[in-house]
Scaffold this motif. Structure first.
Motif, PDB file in Angstrom:
ATOM      1  N   LEU A   1       0.828  -1.209   0.000  1.00  0.00           N
ATOM      2  CA  LEU A   1       0.000   0.000   0.000  1.00  0.00           C
ATOM      3  C   LEU A   1       0.860   1.255   0.000  1.00  0.00           C
ATOM      4  CD1 LEU A   1      -2.781  -1.100   2.531  1.00  0.00           C
ATOM      5  CD2 LEU A   1      -3.021  -0.807   0.050  1.00  0.00           C
ATOM      6  N   ALA A   2       1.916   1.239   0.834  1.00  0.00           N
ATOM      7  CA  ALA A   2       2.812   2.395   0.895  1.00  0.00           C
ATOM      8  C   ALA A   2       3.516   2.602  -0.445  1.00  0.00           C
ATOM      9  CB  ALA A   2       3.837   2.206   2.008  1.00  0.00           C
ATOM     10  N   TYR A   3       3.918   1.489  -1.077  1.00  0.00           N
ATOM     11  CA  TYR A   3       4.589   1.587  -2.376  1.00  0.00           C
ATOM     12  C   TYR A   3       3.610   2.124  -3.427  1.00  0.00           C
ATOM     13  CZ  TYR A   3       7.544   0.450  -6.372  1.00  0.00           C
ATOM     14  OH  TYR A   3       8.309   0.539  -7.502  1.00  0.00           O
ATOM     15  N   GLY A   4       2.335   1.704  -3.341  1.00  0.00           N
ATOM     16  CA  GLY A   4       1.327   2.200  -4.267  1.00  0.00           C
ATOM     17  C   GLY A   4       1.152   3.705  -4.146  1.00  0.00           C
ATOM     18  N   LEU A   5       1.186   4.203  -2.895  1.00  0.00           N
ATOM     19  CA  LEU A   5       1.098   5.650  -2.681  1.00  0.00           C
ATOM     20  C   LEU A   5       2.334   6.347  -3.257  1.00  0.00           C
ATOM     21  CD1 LEU A   5      -0.380   8.069  -1.408  1.00  0.00           C
ATOM     22  CD2 LEU A   5       0.868   7.588   0.730  1.00  0.00           C
ATOM     23  N   GLY A   6       3.498   5.717  -3.032  1.00  0.00           N
ATOM     24  CA  GLY A   6       4.733   6.277  -3.586  1.00  0.00           C
ATOM     25  C   GLY A   6       4.711   6.293  -5.100  1.00  0.00           C
ATOM     26  N   ASP A   7       4.086   5.268  -5.697  1.00  0.00           N
ATOM     27  CA  ASP A   7       3.991   5.209  -7.148  1.00  0.00           C
ATOM     28  C   ASP A   7       3.137   6.356  -7.679  1.00  0.00           C
ATOM     29  OD1 ASP A   7       4.770   3.678  -9.495  1.00  0.00           O
ATOM     30  OD2 ASP A   7       2.631   3.256  -9.739  1.00  0.00           O
ATOM     31  N   LEU A   8       2.105   6.689  -6.922  1.00  0.00           N
ATOM     32  CA  LEU A   8       1.219   7.781  -7.320  1.00  0.00           C
ATOM     33  C   LEU A   8       1.909   9.139  -7.192  1.00  0.00           C
ATOM     34  CD1 LEU A   8      -1.722   8.576  -8.121  1.00  0.00           C
ATOM     35  CD2 LEU A   8      -2.183   8.792  -5.671  1.00  0.00           C
ATOM     36  N   LEU A   9       2.652   9.318  -6.111  1.00  0.00           N
ATOM     37  CA  LEU A   9       3.226  10.630  -5.805  1.00  0.00           C
ATOM     38  C   LEU A   9       4.636  10.842  -6.353  1.00  0.00           C
ATOM     39  CD1 LEU A   9       2.083  10.970  -2.081  1.00  0.00           C
ATOM     40  CD2 LEU A   9       1.039  12.022  -4.092  1.00  0.00           C
ATOM     41  N   VAL A  10       5.448   9.772  -6.417  1.00  0.00           N
ATOM     42  CA  VAL A  10       6.870   9.940  -6.758  1.00  0.00           C
ATOM     43  C   VAL A  10       7.302   9.080  -7.942  1.00  0.00           C
ATOM     44  CG1 VAL A  10       9.251   9.697  -5.930  1.00  0.00           C
ATOM     45  CG2 VAL A  10       7.481  10.610  -4.410  1.00  0.00           C
ATOM     46  N   TYR A  11       7.135   7.755  -7.833  1.00  0.00           N
ATOM     47  CA  TYR A  11       7.723   6.856  -8.831  1.00  0.00           C
ATOM     48  C   TYR A  11       7.108   7.039 -10.214  1.00  0.00           C
ATOM     49  CZ  TYR A  11       8.303   4.647  -4.230  1.00  0.00           C
ATOM     50  OH  TYR A  11       8.524   4.422  -2.900  1.00  0.00           O
ATOM     51  N   GLY A  12       5.768   7.113 -10.264  1.00  0.00           N
ATOM     52  CA  GLY A  12       5.089   7.287 -11.550  1.00  0.00           C
ATOM     53  C   GLY A  12       5.488   8.581 -12.235  1.00  0.00           C
ATOM     54  N   PRO A  13       5.373   9.741 -11.538  1.00  0.00           N
ATOM     55  CA  PRO A  13       5.812  10.991 -12.155  1.00  0.00           C
ATOM     56  C   PRO A  13       7.287  10.977 -12.563  1.00  0.00           C
ATOM     57  CG  PRO A  13       4.454  11.442 -10.236  1.00  0.00           C
ATOM     58  CD  PRO A  13       4.697   9.963 -10.254  1.00  0.00           C
ATOM     59  N   LEU A  14       8.125  10.291 -11.763  1.00  0.00           N
ATOM     60  CA  LEU A  14       9.550  10.218 -12.084  1.00  0.00           C
ATOM     61  C   LEU A  14       9.776   9.396 -13.350  1.00  0.00           C
ATOM     62  CD1 LEU A  14      12.440  10.862 -11.376  1.00  0.00           C
ATOM     63  CD2 LEU A  14      12.434   8.975  -9.741  1.00  0.00           C
TER      64      LEU A  14
ATOM     65  N   GLY B   1      10.867   9.540 -19.266  1.00  0.00           N
ATOM     66  CA  GLY B   1      10.457   8.967 -20.545  1.00  0.00           C
ATOM     67  C   GLY B   1      10.274   7.464 -20.493  1.00  0.00           C
ATOM     68  N   PHE B   2      10.197   6.897 -19.275  1.00  0.00           N
ATOM     69  CA  PHE B   2      10.127   5.445 -19.103  1.00  0.00           C
ATOM     70  C   PHE B   2       8.762   4.961 -18.622  1.00  0.00           C
ATOM     71  CE2 PHE B   2      14.957   5.490 -18.108  1.00  0.00           C
ATOM     72  CZ  PHE B   2      15.232   5.535 -19.453  1.00  0.00           C
ATOM     73  N   SER B   3       7.733   5.744 -18.817  1.00  0.00           N
ATOM     74  CA  SER B   3       6.420   5.371 -18.275  1.00  0.00           C
ATOM     75  C   SER B   3       5.859   4.118 -18.938  1.00  0.00           C
ATOM     76  CB  SER B   3       5.430   6.532 -18.430  1.00  0.00           C
ATOM     77  OG  SER B   3       5.363   6.941 -19.783  1.00  0.00           O
ATOM     78  N   ARG B   4       6.280   3.826 -20.194  1.00  0.00           N
ATOM     79  CA  ARG B   4       5.749   2.649 -20.897  1.00  0.00           C
ATOM     80  C   ARG B   4       6.776   1.530 -21.060  1.00  0.00           C
ATOM     81  NH1 ARG B   4       2.806   2.988 -26.161  1.00  0.00           N
ATOM     82  NH2 ARG B   4       4.612   4.118 -26.967  1.00  0.00           N
ATOM     83  N   VAL B   5       7.977   1.712 -20.538  1.00  0.00           N
ATOM     84  CA  VAL B   5       9.029   0.713 -20.736  1.00  0.00           C
ATOM     85  C   VAL B   5       8.642  -0.619 -20.115  1.00  0.00           C
ATOM     86  CG1 VAL B   5      11.340   0.036 -20.007  1.00  0.00           C
ATOM     87  CG2 VAL B   5      10.988   2.255 -21.056  1.00  0.00           C
TER      88      VAL B   5
END
Length: 648
Positions: free
Chosen positions: A325-338, A343-347
């Motif tokens: 759950l914490a990683y999912g929140l991080g994905d929403l706030l940090v990892y996904g935007p990063l 340019g790696f959102s679809r890799v």
């Protein structure tokens, strides 16, 4: 694969005529080229080349960046049974003369004015070079050299010839056989003149297909072709696998727009050497250091979680519900935007190869959800020898042998490879061919390594570079320079390192700092500097580098085999190592022997106990002019550590 590159082109054009084969960004707009249009372009180019006299078995040079019409020209040459020879577009003119003469090249395609100028400069040395076509006409309007013409002229002639001889192209393609020579790639020439590596359609396509099957590649992949086409790594990913799978290859507008183009395309299949991944991460960390306290704090907190949880999620290992759950929140706030910013959102699959990649760097990308893996191969093996399965990705190995590959470790630790992707030989160099290919079909890689208990290959160094310390407290200890250099380059502040120690009583190193990373570090500490040379010799920078060196030494002390390779002394070079100055190969590999000769006075100073040494070095600028860079270099001692037993 029992086929040829031109036949694959015609298959795609017949089965998916309207599907995009390539895209090129021009004036900020992506233009698509369908398989049908590409096949027609190749036919007209082939007919034009046939009319000009390009013969079966003859070589044709192609020099430039990734452009659809350069790819089409290579296909056109192959359709006629000729052999394309891609050259590095950043090579100086003198470097082009040997391949052109060695391969007896009469015809060449140059991308633009820069490449045309190189070919015209060496024309007196290459009297057989009779025709040069150029793709981009900018700046070439008033050029009157004999045999120089626009590619459009060749196309117009080919179009007319195709109308008169409509069956010629298909007949020429049909004459081609899988075991015909498909391409020749010149090695980077680390230790002397480059060698022409001869590959057939079968060897290149077999490895392209094996790699595609391993990672389940389809015609829906998107690839960004931004590395030199003369490098077999780029050639396999954006040419051999492109035709084997039928996916889309995207050509950036220029080298300066690659990062923007990467974000716009969002590739699903990506390849880059460690240097590119290091540069991307350095950019991220510089931006985060300049961010506000709240944003910076959130980034570091979520990255700490990502390093702990992310790799396990990537490897499909069990992770607790709260961590998920914490990683999912991080994905929403940090990892996904990063990922999106990089340019790696679809890799889906990303590979790195060519040099070792630092464990921290490797873990960073995998921890934020990028499936970064390592592979092992070379020009002579058509790249694909070992790949990492998705659930067996480790920073300290280069993967397992893939379909069709056999690996054996010789008594001296050298890795031997047998594979359908092996070179046919070195062009006009039977002795060099006999040196690397055994009578029973094994290729001597010159790399030292071993297969671990899990069946993964580990590379230590080049066999010829592995030496011994002679004299002093570490007498007889193993010395692996590449291993030491790579460990130093794992730090973002160190761009290059050149280690010496074989036959000497200790290890000494010359270092290049990463100007962007160290420059940002200096600016945040209000440390003024007037350029690379000034920054490199700052006392504070030396302390920064010494901290990196001593951390490497502490790490080496835990390895009983390599504890003697700890660095005793180092200096920071006054200039960046450069391929134009002969210090690096065109694939950015350090030419250690050349550097030792060029900077002999620095090597002597390191081993002579000096604390500083003046040096003046001639450098070559991009416009061809030469100049001199001089400085008095500091030389600093580094702390070494007693060997300790690594933790189990």
């Amino acid at each position: 694969m029992d086929t040829t590159f031109p036949r694959l082109l015609l298959q795609h054009a017949a089965h998916r005529p309207a599907a995009a084969a390539m895209r090129e960004k021009e004036y900020g707009i992506w233009q698509a080229l369908s398989w049908r249009d590409l096949a027609q372009l190749v036919e007209h180019l082939a007919c034009g080349l046939h009319r000009a006299g390009l013969a079966r078995g003859e070589h044709m040079v192609v020099i430039g960046a990734n452009r659809p019409r350069l790819y089409a020209t290579m296909l056109a040459a192959q359709a006629l049974g000729a052999i394309p020879v891609p050259l590095y577009q950043d090579a100086v003119a003198a470097e082009c003369a040997f391949p052109i003469n060695n391969a007896e090249v009469r015809f060449a395609l140059a991308e633009d004015q820069e490449q045309v100028d190189k070919l015209l400069e060496i024309r007196d040395q290459c009297p057989q070079l009779q025709a040069i076509w150029y793709d981009d006409p900018r700046g070439l309007r008033n050029y009157q050299a004999p045999g120089l013409a626009a590619l459009d002229t060749l196309l117009a002639a080919g179009r007319a010839y195709a109308a008169e001889h409509p069956a010629l192209f298909a007949a020429e393609v049909e004459r081609g056989a899988p075991d015909d020579v498909a391409a020749m790639f010149f090695t980077s020439g680390t230790t002397g003149q480059p060698k022409g590596v001869v590959h057939t359609h079968r060897s290149l396509l077999d490895r392209a297909r094996a790699g595609a099957d391993f990672d389940h590649l389809t015609d829906r992949e998107e690839v960004l072709a931004y590395l030199p086409p003369a490098w077999i790594g780029q050639n396999i990913f954006s040419y051999a696998q492109w035709l084997a799978c039928g996916y889309v290859v995207n050509c950036p507008e220029s080298a300066g727009t690659v990062m923007i183009d990467l974000k716009e395309i969002g590739p699903t299949y990506y390849f880059a050497p460690p240097r590119v991944f290091e540069a991307l991460l350095t950019t991220v960390m510089i931006r985060m250091e300049d961010a506000g306290a709240v944003k910076r704090g959130m980034f570091h907190a979520f990255m700490q979680l990502a390093r702990r949880v992310g790799p396990a999620l990537m490897d499909r290992r069990p992770v607790g519900l709260l961590d998920r759950l914490a990683y999912g929140l991080g994905d929403l706030l940090v990892y996904g935007p990063l990922r999106n910013n990089l340019g790696f959102s679809r890799v889906r699959v990303a590979y790195t190869a060519g040099e070792a990649i630092g464990p921290d760097l490797f873990t960073f990308y995998r921890s934020i959800g990028i499936n970064l893996k390592q592979l092992y191969g070379s020009t002579e093996t058509a790249v694909f020898v070992c790949l990492q399965p998705d659930d067996q990705v480790r920073a300290d190995t280069v993967g397992v042998p893939i379909k069709g590959v056999e690996i054996r470790v010789a008594d001296d630790g050298e890795i031997l490879v047998r594979s359908p992707g092996l070179l046919r030989g070195y062009y006009k160099n039977p002795q060099a061919t006999a040196d690397v290919l055994t009578p029973d079909g094994w290729y001597r890689t010159s790399d030292a390594g071993f297969i671990d208990a899990q069946g993964h290959l580990k590379i230590i160094d080049r066999v010829k570079d592995v030496g011994r310390i002679r004299g002093g407290p570490n007498d007889g200890a193993l010395f692996a320079p590449k291993y030491v250099e790579n460990k130093l380059k794992f730090f973002p502040y160190i761009k290059e390192a050149v280690a010496y120690g074989d036959g000497r009583d200790r290890v000494c190193v010359m270092v290049n700092i990463d100007f962007d990373a160290v420059g940002n570090w200096a600016e945040r500490r209000n440390l003024p500097y007037a350029g690379y040379t000034d920054l490199a010799q700052k006392a504070e920078v030396y302390e920064l580098v010494r901290d990196c060196v001593e951390k490497v030494n502490a790490d080496l002390a835990t390895d009983s085999r390599l504890a003697g390779s700890q660095v005793s002394r180092f200096l920071v070079l006054h200039k960046e190592l450069d391929a134009d100055d002969g210090e690096l190969t065109r694939t950015n590999k350090v030419r250690r022997g050349f550097i030792a000769g060029k900077y002999q006075e620095l090597v002597d100073a390191l081993y002579g106990g000096k604390t500083e040494q003046f040096i003046a070095t001639q450098v070559k600028f991009e416009d061809g002019r030469t100049g001199t860079v001089s400085a008095t270099l500091r030389i600093m001692d580094a702390r070494t550590f007693a060997p300790v037993q690594a933790a189990a």
